[in-house]
Scaffold this motif. Structure first.
Motif, mmCIF file in Angstrom:
data_model
loop_
_atom_site.group_PDB
_atom_site.id
_atom_site.type_symbol
_atom_site.label_atom_id
_atom_site.label_comp_id
_atom_site.label_asym_id
_atom_site.label_seq_id
_atom_site.Cartn_x
_atom_site.Cartn_y
_atom_site.Cartn_z
ATOM 1 N N MET A 1 -6.811 6.388 -4.435
ATOM 2 C CA MET A 1 -7.004 7.556 -3.588
ATOM 3 C C MET A 1 -5.828 8.512 -3.705
ATOM 4 O O MET A 1 -6.008 9.705 -3.634
ATOM 5 C CB MET A 1 -7.190 7.092 -2.136
ATOM 6 C CG MET A 1 -7.525 8.194 -1.217
ATOM 7 S SD MET A 1 -9.265 8.555 -1.347
ATOM 8 C CE MET A 1 -9.501 9.487 0.091
ATOM 9 N N THR A 2 -4.646 8.006 -3.893
ATOM 10 C CA THR A 2 -3.464 8.846 -3.972
ATOM 11 C C THR A 2 -3.501 9.786 -5.176
ATOM 12 O O THR A 2 -3.125 10.950 -5.033
ATOM 13 C CB THR A 2 -2.191 7.986 -4.012
ATOM 14 O OG1 THR A 2 -2.178 7.146 -2.871
ATOM 15 C CG2 THR A 2 -0.955 8.843 -4.016
ATOM 16 N N PRO A 3 -3.957 9.361 -6.368
ATOM 17 C CA PRO A 3 -4.017 10.317 -7.483
ATOM 18 C C PRO A 3 -4.963 11.486 -7.218
ATOM 19 O O PRO A 3 -4.707 12.594 -7.679
ATOM 20 C CB PRO A 3 -4.529 9.471 -8.653
ATOM 21 C CG PRO A 3 -4.165 8.080 -8.315
ATOM 22 C CD PRO A 3 -4.229 7.998 -6.821
ATOM 23 N N ILE A 4 -6.027 11.256 -6.447
ATOM 24 C CA ILE A 4 -6.952 12.350 -6.134
ATOM 25 C C ILE A 4 -6.266 13.376 -5.235
ATOM 26 O O ILE A 4 -6.394 14.584 -5.446
ATOM 27 C CB ILE A 4 -8.231 11.792 -5.477
ATOM 28 C CG1 ILE A 4 -9.005 10.951 -6.479
ATOM 29 C CG2 ILE A 4 -9.096 12.927 -4.944
ATOM 30 C CD1 ILE A 4 -10.179 10.224 -5.888
ATOM 31 N N VAL A 5 -5.525 12.919 -4.252
ATOM 32 C CA VAL A 5 -4.803 13.822 -3.352
ATOM 33 C C VAL A 5 -3.734 14.577 -4.126
ATOM 34 O O VAL A 5 -3.554 15.785 -3.942
ATOM 35 C CB VAL A 5 -4.187 13.031 -2.177
ATOM 36 C CG1 VAL A 5 -3.296 13.917 -1.348
ATOM 37 C CG2 VAL A 5 -5.270 12.394 -1.333
ATOM 38 N N LEU A 6 -3.036 13.887 -5.013
ATOM 39 C CA LEU A 6 -2.010 14.524 -5.830
ATOM 40 C C LEU A 6 -2.624 15.572 -6.751
ATOM 41 O O LEU A 6 -2.084 16.669 -6.893
ATOM 42 C CB LEU A 6 -1.259 13.469 -6.647
ATOM 43 C CG LEU A 6 -0.104 13.965 -7.488
ATOM 44 C CD1 LEU A 6 0.973 14.558 -6.597
ATOM 45 C CD2 LEU A 6 0.462 12.824 -8.308
ATOM 46 N N LEU A 7 -3.751 15.258 -7.337
ATOM 47 C CA LEU A 7 -4.434 16.194 -8.217
ATOM 48 C C LEU A 7 -4.933 17.425 -7.441
ATOM 49 O O LEU A 7 -4.811 18.555 -7.914
ATOM 50 C CB LEU A 7 -5.607 15.504 -8.909
ATOM 51 C CG LEU A 7 -6.322 16.298 -9.992
ATOM 52 C CD1 LEU A 7 -5.368 16.651 -11.113
ATOM 53 C CD2 LEU A 7 -7.501 15.507 -10.515
#
Length: 79
Positions: A1-7
């Motif tokens: 989930m964190t990579p989606i928020v970062l992206l």
């Protein structure tokens, strides 16, 4: 989930930076009310000049207005 928020954050940052660059290069944009034509259809009678852009068809972009406001406030605070 964190990579989606970062992206998503990175995409928003890139969009904001590109809009700021666009406002710096070209501060004028088409009037949204008259779609750049400079006149508005009247209910009765002939067309009249757009009251928002005064019949020019262009207006200062919102981002440019915000930048100018920040610059003015900064200069007023450092006098």
């Amino acid at each position: 989930m964190t990579p989606i928020v970062l992206l998503a954050s990175l995409a928003a940052l890139i969009y904001a930076a590109s809009y700021a660059i666009r406002c710096a290069i070209s501060p004028w944009g088409r009037c949204r009310r008259c779609h750049g034509t400079g006149n508005r259809p009247a209910l009765i009678g002939r067309r009249r000049d757009c009251p928002r852009c005064n019949g020019t068809g262009i207006r200062v972009r919102i981002g440019r207005r915000i930048a100018e406001h920040i610059r003015t406030e900064y200069r007023a605070g450092h006098q």
